[in-house]
Design a protein around this motif. Structure first.
Motif, PDB file in Angstrom:
ATOM      1  N   LEU A  99      35.564  48.829  26.551  1.00 43.48           N
ATOM      2  CA  LEU A  99      36.968  48.602  26.204  1.00 43.48           C
ATOM      3  C   LEU A  99      37.894  48.911  27.375  1.00 43.48           C
ATOM      4  O   LEU A  99      38.919  48.253  27.565  1.00 43.48           O
ATOM      5  N   ILE A 100      37.524  49.897  28.176  1.00 43.60           N
ATOM      6  CA  ILE A 100      38.397  50.319  29.273  1.00 43.60           C
ATOM      7  C   ILE A 100      38.126  49.555  30.562  1.00 43.60           C
ATOM      8  O   ILE A 100      39.057  49.189  31.283  1.00 43.60           O
ATOM      9  N   THR A 145      37.550  52.845  43.195  1.00 41.75           N
ATOM     10  CA  THR A 145      36.300  53.498  42.792  1.00 41.75           C
ATOM     11  C   THR A 145      36.483  54.587  41.743  1.00 41.75           C
ATOM     12  O   THR A 145      35.502  55.031  41.143  1.00 41.75           O
ATOM     13  N   MET A 146      37.726  55.016  41.509  1.00 45.88           N
ATOM     14  CA  MET A 146      37.944  56.094  40.546  1.00 45.88           C
ATOM     15  C   MET A 146      38.736  55.668  39.317  1.00 45.88           C
ATOM     16  O   MET A 146      38.641  56.313  38.269  1.00 45.88           O
ATOM     17  N   MET A 147      39.509  54.578  39.421  1.00 46.16           N
ATOM     18  CA  MET A 147      40.341  54.165  38.297  1.00 46.16           C
ATOM     19  C   MET A 147      40.017  52.751  37.815  1.00 46.16           C
ATOM     20  O   MET A 147      39.861  52.516  36.621  1.00 46.16           O
ATOM     21  N   VAL A 148      39.922  51.820  38.749  1.00 47.20           N
ATOM     22  CA  VAL A 148      39.689  50.430  38.364  1.00 47.20           C
ATOM     23  C   VAL A 148      38.279  50.248  37.819  1.00 47.20           C
ATOM     24  O   VAL A 148      38.069  49.679  36.744  1.00 47.20           O
ATOM     25  N   TYR A 149      37.288  50.731  38.561  1.00 47.58           N
ATOM     26  CA  TYR A 149      35.884  50.585  38.166  1.00 47.58           C
ATOM     27  C   TYR A 149      35.130  51.780  38.721  1.00 47.58           C
ATOM     28  O   TYR A 149      34.560  51.716  39.803  1.00 47.58           O
ATOM     29  N   PRO A 150      35.147  52.908  38.015  1.00 48.09           N
ATOM     30  CA  PRO A 150      34.689  54.187  38.569  1.00 48.09           C
ATOM     31  C   PRO A 150      33.276  54.175  39.131  1.00 48.09           C
ATOM     32  O   PRO A 150      32.349  53.672  38.515  1.00 48.09           O
ATOM     33  N   ARG A 151      33.165  54.743  40.313  1.00 47.31           N
ATOM     34  CA  ARG A 151      31.887  54.957  40.973  1.00 47.31           C
ATOM     35  C   ARG A 151      31.967  56.269  41.735  1.00 47.31           C
ATOM     36  O   ARG A 151      33.014  56.625  42.267  1.00 47.31           O
ATOM     37  N   SER A 152      30.868  56.979  41.809  1.00 46.86           N
ATOM     38  CA  SER A 152      30.828  58.212  42.576  1.00 46.86           C
ATOM     39  C   SER A 152      31.116  57.928  44.044  1.00 46.86           C
ATOM     40  O   SER A 152      30.684  56.921  44.588  1.00 46.86           O
ATOM     41  N   MET A 153      31.838  58.839  44.690  1.00 46.69           N
ATOM     42  CA  MET A 153      32.085  58.724  46.129  1.00 46.69           C
ATOM     43  C   MET A 153      31.172  59.656  46.910  1.00 46.69           C
ATOM     44  O   MET A 153      31.388  59.925  48.090  1.00 46.69           O
ATOM     45  N   TYR A 189      40.078  45.088  27.793  1.00 44.50           N
ATOM     46  CA  TYR A 189      40.707  45.129  26.469  1.00 44.50           C
ATOM     47  C   TYR A 189      41.857  46.130  26.431  1.00 44.50           C
ATOM     48  O   TYR A 189      42.892  45.878  25.801  1.00 44.50           O
ATOM     49  N   LEU A 190      41.700  47.254  27.119  1.00 45.69           N
ATOM     50  CA  LEU A 190      42.707  48.309  27.039  1.00 45.69           C
ATOM     51  C   LEU A 190      43.514  48.503  28.320  1.00 45.69           C
ATOM     52  O   LEU A 190      44.483  49.262  28.317  1.00 45.69           O
ATOM     53  N   ARG A 191      43.126  47.842  29.389  1.00 42.29           N
ATOM     54  CA  ARG A 191      43.825  48.083  30.653  1.00 42.29           C
ATOM     55  C   ARG A 191      44.208  46.785  31.350  1.00 42.29           C
ATOM     56  O   ARG A 191      43.597  45.741  31.139  1.00 42.29           O
ATOM     57  N   GLU A 192      45.214  46.900  32.198  1.00 42.90           N
ATOM     58  CA  GLU A 192      45.637  45.756  32.994  1.00 42.90           C
ATOM     59  C   GLU A 192      44.613  45.478  34.086  1.00 42.90           C
ATOM     60  O   GLU A 192      43.658  46.239  34.275  1.00 42.90           O
ATOM     61  N   SER A 193      44.813  44.399  34.811  1.00 37.11           N
ATOM     62  CA  SER A 193      43.856  44.037  35.854  1.00 37.11           C
ATOM     63  C   SER A 193      43.805  45.111  36.933  1.00 37.11           C
ATOM     64  O   SER A 193      44.758  45.874  37.133  1.00 37.11           O
ATOM     65  N   GLY A 194      42.680  45.155  37.628  1.00 39.45           N
ATOM     66  CA  GLY A 194      42.551  46.115  38.713  1.00 39.45           C
ATOM     67  C   GLY A 194      43.608  45.902  39.780  1.00 39.45           C
ATOM     68  O   GLY A 194      44.151  46.866  40.328  1.00 39.45           O
TER      69      GLY A 194
END
Length: 322
Positions: A11-12, A139-147, A178-183
């Motif tokens: 959803l996010i 990498t932390m908000m749009v599509y989270p991935r570990s740094m 569904y719940l957020r605007e585009s990256g």
């Protein structure tokens, strides 16, 4: 708790179109929820846990590597860069991904910065839209991935967690969830003054001997190590010069400098099925449909060790003022 973890992630973070949104609407309404953004409506009316079919299990929101991401974000000042004057279209400050596996978001960050400058004529006078800031947001908000790995040696499972399919990430940058605007919209609103309101689109193209360059691309390189281990690494095409692809490489070493050049007429990496079908049809590994021409190799046929080969598939990203 109103949904399972994988549904929550979907959803996010999972990009969807209008058709998919209508399907999700029906599933949520079947749980007696009319508006997921209305907390009171969810709390008062939900009758069962929301669960989406085919929701991603790519990662879980309570993964410990997410915590590592938060810790790493405070250390972004320690990111290593190389200033390379060979770049003509891309930023000359090339970020070293070190032991991380973040080549995809690093490459897409380069495309976003190019598009902001060239498509929107945006000038970052206050240094609020730096490479570091956009990459961290991506990498932390749009599509989270570990740094993990940008300033330390990560465990293998941490590097695995960072892997991104380039088209999935481009979809997330350009589309709403569904719940957020585009990256892109999230990146656009990082600070003020904001870049112009704009739509974001990406296009898939195919590199080949006759390819004509028009703007930077995110491209995938294949490299066969000894013994028989092929690695794939995302790079960014800055330009074509004298029949050579000039590529920005984000993982520096003695053998792999920040700028890599590959001849346009060099062979390209093709998957086993593609090469097998080509041999059945033509008896050769040279592909020619009248427009696209290229010689294909892979681990089973003609691929040399310790040499870079580009995959034909590449992507551009464009911003258009609304």
């Amino acid at each position: 708790m109103f949904c399972d973890w994988t549904t929550g992630w979907s959803l996010i973070y999972r990009p969807i179109d209008d058709r998919e949104k209508k399907i999700v609407d029906k599933i949520i309404q079947s749980c007696n929820v009319q508006n997921m953004r209305d907390t009171d409506d969810v709390i008062k009316n939900i009758t069962k846990i929301i669960s989406l079919p085919n929701s991603s299990i790519a990662f879980c929101l309570d993964d410990p590597n997410m915590m590592k991401s938060c810790q790493m974000s405070s250390l972004k000042q320690q990111m290593t860069k190389c200033v390379n004057l060979e770049m003509k279209n891309l930023t000359r400050n090339i970020l070293d991904q070190k032991a991380s596996n973040l080549s995809v978001p690093i490459s897409i960050t380069a495309l976003i910065r190019f598009a902001m400058k060239n498509d929107l004529a945006f000038i970052d006078e206050n240094q609020k839209y730096t490479f570091d800031t956009i990459l961290t947001t991506l990498t932390m908000m749009v599509y989270p991935r570990s740094m993990a790995g940008l300033n330390l040696n990560p465990k293998k499972e941490e590097s695995d967690f960072q892997q991104n399919d380039v088209e999935n990430l481009l979809q997330r940058v350009c589309k709403k969830t569904y719940l957020r605007e585009s990256g892109w919209e999230m990146i656009r609103k990082i600070d003020y003054p904001e870049p112009a309101e704009s739509s974001c689109e990406f296009e898939k193209v195919f590199l080949n001997e006759n390819f004509v360059f028009s703007r930077p691309l995110t491209v995938t390189g294949a490299y066969l190590f000894y013994p028989e281990e092929t690695v794939f690494h995302q790079m960014t095409l800055d330009r074509i010069e004298n029949g050579e692809y000039v590529l920005q490489n984000a993982q520096f070493s003695v053998d792999h400098p920040p700028v890599i050049r590959i001849k346009q007429k060099d062979p390209y990496y093709g998957n086993i099925r593609m090469l097998h079908n080509l041999f059945i049809q033509t008896g050769d590994n040279f592909y020619d449909d009248g427009i696209i021409k290229m010689r294909l190799v892979n681990e089973t046929l003609f691929m040399e060790k310790n040499r870079w080969y580009l995959l034909p598939q590449a992507y551009s990203l464009t911003l258009t003022k609304i």
